[in-house]
Design a protein around this motif. Structure first.
Motif, PDB file in Angstrom:
ATOM      1  N   SER A  30     -11.456  -3.017 -25.432  1.00  0.00           N
ATOM      2  CA  SER A  30     -12.562  -2.782 -26.427  1.00  0.00           C
ATOM      3  C   SER A  30     -13.338  -1.565 -26.239  1.00  0.00           C
ATOM      4  O   SER A  30     -14.079  -1.156 -25.259  1.00  0.00           O
ATOM      5  CB  SER A  30     -13.602  -3.917 -26.584  1.00  0.00           C
ATOM      6  OG  SER A  30     -12.711  -5.214 -26.637  1.00  0.00           O
ATOM      7  N   SER A  79      -7.611  -7.811 -23.632  1.00  0.00           N
ATOM      8  CA  SER A  79      -7.973  -6.627 -24.701  1.00  0.00           C
ATOM      9  C   SER A  79      -8.514  -5.446 -24.079  1.00  0.00           C
ATOM     10  O   SER A  79      -9.212  -5.597 -22.882  1.00  0.00           O
ATOM     11  CB  SER A  79      -8.894  -7.658 -25.628  1.00  0.00           C
ATOM     12  OG  SER A  79     -10.109  -7.730 -25.080  1.00  0.00           O
ATOM     13  N   VAL A 133      -9.972  -2.274 -30.871  1.00  0.00           N
ATOM     14  CA  VAL A 133      -9.720  -3.239 -29.930  1.00  0.00           C
ATOM     15  C   VAL A 133      -8.338  -3.225 -29.924  1.00  0.00           C
ATOM     16  O   VAL A 133      -7.391  -3.314 -30.992  1.00  0.00           O
ATOM     17  CB  VAL A 133     -10.004  -4.551 -30.403  1.00  0.00           C
ATOM     18  CG1 VAL A 133      -9.519  -5.780 -29.337  1.00  0.00           C
ATOM     19  CG2 VAL A 133     -11.493  -4.718 -30.706  1.00  0.00           C
ATOM     20  N   PHE A 140      -5.065  -5.330 -28.214  1.00  0.00           N
ATOM     21  CA  PHE A 140      -4.674  -6.505 -27.626  1.00  0.00           C
ATOM     22  C   PHE A 140      -3.504  -6.452 -26.864  1.00  0.00           C
ATOM     23  O   PHE A 140      -2.520  -5.889 -27.454  1.00  0.00           O
ATOM     24  CB  PHE A 140      -4.585  -7.685 -28.631  1.00  0.00           C
ATOM     25  CG  PHE A 140      -5.681  -8.338 -29.305  1.00  0.00           C
ATOM     26  CD1 PHE A 140      -6.826  -8.993 -28.840  1.00  0.00           C
ATOM     27  CD2 PHE A 140      -6.323  -7.429 -30.598  1.00  0.00           C
ATOM     28  CE1 PHE A 140      -8.061  -9.415 -29.253  1.00  0.00           C
ATOM     29  CE2 PHE A 140      -7.542  -7.838 -30.968  1.00  0.00           C
ATOM     30  CZ  PHE A 140      -8.152  -8.897 -30.577  1.00  0.00           C
ATOM     31  N   CYS A 141      -3.598  -6.754 -25.615  1.00  0.00           N
ATOM     32  CA  CYS A 141      -2.216  -6.351 -24.915  1.00  0.00           C
ATOM     33  C   CYS A 141      -1.555  -7.703 -24.055  1.00  0.00           C
ATOM     34  O   CYS A 141      -2.351  -8.482 -23.737  1.00  0.00           O
ATOM     35  CB  CYS A 141      -2.817  -5.433 -23.798  1.00  0.00           C
ATOM     36  SG  CYS A 141      -3.260  -3.691 -24.393  1.00  0.00           S
ATOM     37  N   THR A 175      -6.947 -14.797 -26.376  1.00  0.00           N
ATOM     38  CA  THR A 175      -7.380 -13.405 -25.662  1.00  0.00           C
ATOM     39  C   THR A 175      -8.729 -13.094 -26.100  1.00  0.00           C
ATOM     40  O   THR A 175      -9.008 -12.902 -27.413  1.00  0.00           O
ATOM     41  CB  THR A 175      -6.399 -12.459 -26.132  1.00  0.00           C
ATOM     42  OG1 THR A 175      -4.955 -12.974 -25.823  1.00  0.00           O
ATOM     43  CG2 THR A 175      -6.787 -11.087 -25.530  1.00  0.00           C
ATOM     44  N   TRP A 218     -11.938 -10.768 -26.803  1.00  0.00           N
ATOM     45  CA  TRP A 218     -12.431  -9.507 -27.380  1.00  0.00           C
ATOM     46  C   TRP A 218     -13.753  -9.130 -27.594  1.00  0.00           C
ATOM     47  O   TRP A 218     -14.582 -10.033 -27.796  1.00  0.00           O
ATOM     48  CB  TRP A 218     -11.496  -8.839 -28.252  1.00  0.00           C
ATOM     49  CG  TRP A 218     -11.475  -9.627 -29.528  1.00  0.00           C
ATOM     50  CD1 TRP A 218     -10.976 -10.761 -29.912  1.00  0.00           C
ATOM     51  CD2 TRP A 218     -12.371  -9.141 -30.724  1.00  0.00           C
ATOM     52  NE1 TRP A 218     -11.424 -11.180 -31.166  1.00  0.00           N
ATOM     53  CE2 TRP A 218     -12.199 -10.079 -31.767  1.00  0.00           C
ATOM     54  CE3 TRP A 218     -12.977  -8.237 -31.248  1.00  0.00           C
ATOM     55  CZ2 TRP A 218     -12.554 -10.358 -32.940  1.00  0.00           C
ATOM     56  CZ3 TRP A 218     -13.440  -8.121 -32.488  1.00  0.00           C
ATOM     57  CH2 TRP A 218     -13.402  -9.052 -33.338  1.00  0.00           C
ATOM     58  N   ILE A 269       0.948  -3.556 -26.461  1.00  0.00           N
ATOM     59  CA  ILE A 269      -0.141  -3.493 -27.562  1.00  0.00           C
ATOM     60  C   ILE A 269       0.523  -4.493 -28.626  1.00  0.00           C
ATOM     61  O   ILE A 269       1.591  -4.013 -29.249  1.00  0.00           O
ATOM     62  CB  ILE A 269      -0.440  -2.209 -28.007  1.00  0.00           C
ATOM     63  CG1 ILE A 269      -1.080  -1.280 -26.758  1.00  0.00           C
ATOM     64  CG2 ILE A 269      -1.674  -2.384 -29.003  1.00  0.00           C
ATOM     65  CD1 ILE A 269      -1.405   0.188 -27.047  1.00  0.00           C
ATOM     66  N   THR A 277      -2.394 -12.076 -21.135  1.00  0.00           N
ATOM     67  CA  THR A 277      -3.064 -11.214 -22.152  1.00  0.00           C
ATOM     68  C   THR A 277      -4.540 -10.577 -21.605  1.00  0.00           C
ATOM     69  O   THR A 277      -5.298 -11.242 -20.870  1.00  0.00           O
ATOM     70  CB  THR A 277      -3.366 -11.820 -23.337  1.00  0.00           C
ATOM     71  OG1 THR A 277      -3.939 -12.942 -23.432  1.00  0.00           O
ATOM     72  CG2 THR A 277      -1.731 -12.371 -23.988  1.00  0.00           C
ATOM     73  N   THR A 294     -15.549  -9.323 -18.256  1.00  0.00           N
ATOM     74  CA  THR A 294     -15.120  -7.711 -18.890  1.00  0.00           C
ATOM     75  C   THR A 294     -15.769  -6.916 -17.928  1.00  0.00           C
ATOM     76  O   THR A 294     -16.528  -7.300 -17.028  1.00  0.00           O
ATOM     77  CB  THR A 294     -15.951  -7.577 -20.282  1.00  0.00           C
ATOM     78  OG1 THR A 294     -15.227  -6.537 -20.789  1.00  0.00           O
ATOM     79  CG2 THR A 294     -17.358  -7.297 -19.999  1.00  0.00           C
ATOM     80  N   TYR A 307     -12.095 -14.673 -29.964  1.00  0.00           N
ATOM     81  CA  TYR A 307     -10.955 -14.697 -29.565  1.00  0.00           C
ATOM     82  C   TYR A 307      -9.876 -14.620 -30.429  1.00  0.00           C
ATOM     83  O   TYR A 307     -10.018 -14.953 -31.643  1.00  0.00           O
ATOM     84  CB  TYR A 307     -10.614 -16.323 -28.753  1.00  0.00           C
ATOM     85  CG  TYR A 307     -11.624 -16.501 -27.900  1.00  0.00           C
ATOM     86  CD1 TYR A 307     -11.234 -16.424 -26.436  1.00  0.00           C
ATOM     87  CD2 TYR A 307     -12.977 -16.870 -27.995  1.00  0.00           C
ATOM     88  CE1 TYR A 307     -12.172 -16.492 -25.172  1.00  0.00           C
ATOM     89  CE2 TYR A 307     -13.880 -17.261 -26.813  1.00  0.00           C
ATOM     90  CZ  TYR A 307     -13.197 -17.064 -25.581  1.00  0.00           C
ATOM     91  OH  TYR A 307     -14.201 -17.126 -24.368  1.00  0.00           O
TER      92      TYR A 307
END
Length: 178
Positions: A85, A83, A131, A133-134, A122, A124, A170, A81, A45, A118
């Protein structure tokens, strides 16, 4: 407790969320076995204060910008993917730590006393209040010729370490509804 909302229901101001509150861009490498199970690899991260949210190609999207030296960039380049946050202000020391240390040689998530969960592979940050998620849709490196204001290029890229822009659809939003 986080609840799923539609991207259009997001009440947070993106200028405040990204520029003031900051966010953690989180991703991990993944492998899919013969049965279709996702096996996650190393998670990393990083703190980000540049980005955006909006509509592109008729989809809700988020944009992030990563320098080539960032370990998170290597991981995002290898996966589909990521995320984003957003944490409450009490986590500012963790955000500072994740923005000033590399996960290449240490588990900075553990050192910052954060935890990971997860969603279908993905990762996070569980302490998040919001959050996104992408799923990666597009990426492109900035180039000097693209700058209309030469001064911006000179001020931000003295070492020619141009950001790569990533556009992610997203596909899920979770927000603290307390």
């Amino acid at each position: 407790m986080l609840k799923t909302i539609r991207p259009e229901a997001l009440a947070d101001n993106p200028f405040s969320v990204i520029g003031k509150d900051w966010m953690l861009v989180t991703a991990c490498t993944k492998q899919v076995d013969e049965e279709g199970n996702i096996k996650t690899g190393k998670v990393n991260t990083m703190t980000a204060s540049w980005g955006g949210m909006g509509i592109l190609w008729n989809k809700p999207v988020a944009t992030i910008y990563l320098r080539p030296s960032r370990y998170t960039k290597e991981i995002i380049d290898a996966t589909d993917t990521f995320s984003l946050s957003v944490l409450a202000s009490k986590y500012r020391p963790a955000l500072d730590y994740c923005g000033s240390h590399s996960g290449r040689n240490e588990d900075k998530i553990a050192k910052s006393k954060l935890s990971v969960d997860y969603l279908n592979g993905t990762p996070w940050i569980k302490e998040a209040r919001l959050v996104l998620f992408c799923r990666k849709l597009y990426h492109q490196e900035f180039v000097p010729e693209g700058f209309e204001e030469e001064l911006l290029c000179k001020q931000n890229y003295r070492n020619n370490d141009f950001h790569t822009m990533y556009i992610g659809e997203i596909f899920k939003v979770m927000q603290d509804k307390r």
